[in-house]
Design an enzyme around this catalytic site. Structure first.
Site, PDB file in Angstrom:
ATOM      1  N   MET A 172       0.859  -1.179   0.000  1.00  0.00           N
ATOM      2  CA  MET A 172       0.000   0.000   0.000  1.00  0.00           C
ATOM      3  C   MET A 172       0.893   1.226   0.000  1.00  0.00           C
ATOM      4  SD  MET A 172      -3.068   0.907   2.705  1.00  0.00           S
ATOM      5  CE  MET A 172      -2.025   0.798   4.148  1.00  0.00           C
ATOM      6  N   TYR A 225       1.517   3.557  12.775  1.00  0.00           N
ATOM      7  CA  TYR A 225       1.164   3.457  11.361  1.00  0.00           C
ATOM      8  C   TYR A 225      -0.318   3.174  11.143  1.00  0.00           C
ATOM      9  CZ  TYR A 225       2.435  -1.672  11.640  1.00  0.00           C
ATOM     10  OH  TYR A 225       2.576  -3.001  11.952  1.00  0.00           O
ATOM     11  N   GLU A 226      -0.720   3.281   9.879  1.00  0.00           N
ATOM     12  CA  GLU A 226      -2.139   3.227   9.487  1.00  0.00           C
ATOM     13  C   GLU A 226      -2.961   4.330  10.143  1.00  0.00           C
ATOM     14  OE1 GLU A 226      -3.121   1.630   7.060  1.00  0.00           O
ATOM     15  OE2 GLU A 226      -1.419   0.298   6.807  1.00  0.00           O
ATOM     16  N   GLY A 227      -2.355   5.477  10.324  1.00  0.00           N
ATOM     17  CA  GLY A 227      -3.017   6.597  10.987  1.00  0.00           C
ATOM     18  C   GLY A 227      -2.720   6.556  12.464  1.00  0.00           C
TER      19      GLY A 227
END
Length: 593
Positions: A164, A440-442
């Protein structure tokens, strides 16, 4: 480090006794043809063997050796390529995939437990198939038929992996600032040019091809996030017959040297006019990518749970064996030079904190997974409600579980004392590996703002009511005397959550900073309240079943009592800090920091 053992009994307890998946799946026609309780039990049993016997044994070596980088090529740690091959050959890369393209079509309630096993065994390993599963979900939902036929089958087979590609050096959370560009070509493809950083699994030697889902903008795209499109960019182009074609001008510029997850390749990826294919509609790429991002956010939450479970198992084994000092209430092991540290109140506090949070997180994870299944396979009002609950609970899954997970990793280290700080026991690896999950991932701060500002305030409190009405209905139906020790504090916690929500929303009308200053505490308040709901459900089942298996169910009831007595009261402190408002934060000028 203790040998990892999958908590299969607890998982089966949740599936069959608490959430009654047999009945649930039968009422979801699009799902019932793919799974039944016997299949689910067999899958979890076999997956536990892979996690315990194949993946967990390579975790320490993966941390010690890590990935290596040489002239654009990444080599994974010894044992990883063989473990991934075994994993793929077992069909695990297809577990949650679309059956129309070679997937097994299993529900999220199964794949969530599968993910927990992988994360407990080794977070680094789990990231490679986890990113691929998320990318496959986006392609399956938004890609055209040609993309699905060409790429999904190979992803499900484990032949090709995926990444991603969002973040750029200057653009992290604010994706509207990305500079990667995509230029349309006459054949319908696009040439993608730009640089992405922090790309998990961006380059490795586990599979023969890597498919990158890349956010980019066309030259004439609208400014900001409205101009973002999503493209599938393979490392190697794919011929019409499915064989690999020429190199696609996708290269790894370097790998990051990180605090943890050493066996996961975190890469700088360069796209130099690489051929890519549009996923979804032009300028709607962020919505398409969020299909993958929300999948990964729940998955990252499960990483926190997985690490916490491993930490608990390690610390419990150590505490039972380690003898040191005597119990305050008198000698417990007169035949030994000292009592085990299990006799000490503070050690019990740390162990029971971990146990109660782990079992509560697993139950809440299963609840959220159940909503995902209803949202995916259900219909009508049930599907609408599940959709709203998934949106509401996703930031809680990501942030609350990872905050608790890191807490538990540190608590396990503390139980070990000095031995927890040295590498020999492996506990310090969990602390390092788990820390990234909060970032990570926000980041968890962003998740808290998503919950309070976007979901709660954005819906004027309507999304919260979807959850609170369900809990109120459960409370109204649970009137037995033996359950009141759980129902009364659950009712109080729910009332507190509703009251503080109303107060914050009213105050935010005159000072919007109320939302940002309250967000983190509010997310945790919500998390502890939601966890109280599932703990009440577990206690109710365990009380009814105690005679049939005294140890397991007795432990469940006692742990529920611990949660309500020692952990749920944390909400009072959270409410106090929320009520303090933004003034203490913003009264201090930047120059005075």
């Amino acid at each position: 480090m203790a040998e990892y053992r999958v908590p299969l009994k607890d998982m089966n307890f949740l599936l069959h006794d608490v959430f009654n998946v047999g009945s649930l799946w039968q009422n979801l026609p699009n799902l019932s043809e793919h799974v039944d309780v016997e299949t689910a039990d067999a899958i979890l049993q076999e997956c536990s063997k892979i996690a315990e016997q194949v993946i967990a044994p390579i975790s320490r070596q993966g941390d010690e050796i890590g990935v290596s980088f040489d002239n654009g090529k990444v080599t994974t740690a010894p044992g990883y390529k063989e473990a991934f091959k075994t994993y793929a050959e077992g069909g695990w890369t297809a577990l949650g995939g679309d059956p129309n393209y070679g997937g097994m079509g299993m529900p999220k309630m199964i794949t969530a437990f599968h993910e927990e096993m992988l994360c407990s065994a080794d977070i680094s390993f789990s990231l490679y198939p986890g990113l691929t599963a998320g990318a496959a979900l986006s392609v399956a939902k938004h890609g055209n038929e040609e993309l699905k036929q060409r790429y999904l089958t190979r992803m499900y087979a484990g032949d090709w992996a995926a990444s991603m590609c969002l973040t750029e050096a200057h653009a992290g959370t604010d994706l509207g600032m990305i500079r990667t560009k995509a230029e349309p070509q006459d054949d319908g493809s696009y040439l993608v040019t730009g640089n992405k950083i922090f790309i998990t699994g961006g380059e490795h030697d586990l599979t023969e091809n890597i498919l990158h889902l890349v956010l980019a903008k066309l030259p004439d795209a609208p400014a900001g996030p409205r101009g973002i499109s999503l493209f599938l960019v393979p490392k190697h182009q794919v011929n019409d017959d499915g064989s690999l074609g020429e190199f696609n001008n996708v290269s790894c510029g370097s790998i990051e040297h990180k605090m943890g997850i050493h066996a996961s390749a975190t890469c700088v990826i360069n796209f130099d006019g690489a051929k890519g294919f549009l996923v979804g509609e032009l300028n709607k790429g962020l919505a398409c990518m969020f299909t993958m991002m929300n999948f990964e956010r729940v998955g990252v939450g499960i990483q926190g749970l997985g690490a916490a479970e491993r930490s608990y198992q390690n610390a419990l084994e150590y505490a039972k064996d380690r003898i040191q000092s005597r119990s305050l209430s008198g000698v417990k092991s007169p035949d030994k030079a000292a009592d085990s540290i299990m006799v000490h109140g503070d050690v019990r506090r740390m162990l029971l904190d971990m146990k109660a949070k782990n079992e509560g997180s697993r139950a809440l994870s299963a609840y959220i997974a159940m909503q995902l299944d209803i949202a995916t396979f259900g219909e009508g009002e049930a599907q609408t409600k599940a959709d709203q609950l998934v949106a509401l609970m996703t930031p809680i899954a990501k942030a609350f579980f990872t905050d608790l997970g890191f807490e538990s990793a540190v608590a396990g280290q503390q139980v070990f004392g000095g031995h927890g700080y040295i590498r020999e026991w492996g506990q310090e690896q969990l602390v390092r590996d788990t820390r990234i999950a909060q970032i990570y991932e926000g980041t968890n701060g962003i998740q808290a703002m998503d919950l309070l500002a976007r979901k709660i305030a954005g819906s004027k409190g309507a999304m919260l009511k979807v959850f609170t009405e369900e809990v109120k209905q459960y409370i109204a139906q649970t009137s037995s005397d033996e359950m009141q020790e759980f129902i009364v504090p659950l009712t109080e916690a729910l009332n507190d959550l509703e009251n503080i929500t109303e107060q914050v929303l009213v105050k935010a009308q005159t000072n919007v900073e109320e939302l940002g200053c309250a967000a983190n505490d509010y997310l945790h308040l919500f998390g502890y309240t939601a966890m109280a709901y599932v703990w009440a459900k577990m206690a109710q089942v365990a009380l009814a079943k105690q005679p049939s298996d005294d140890d397991f169910y007795q432990s469940k009831v006692l742990t529920a009592r611990y949660y309500f007595a020692r952990l749920l009261p944390r909400r009072h402190s959270l409410i106090a800090t929320i009520n303090a408002g933004p003034e203490p934060m913003f009264a201090i000028d930047e120059a005075l920091f």
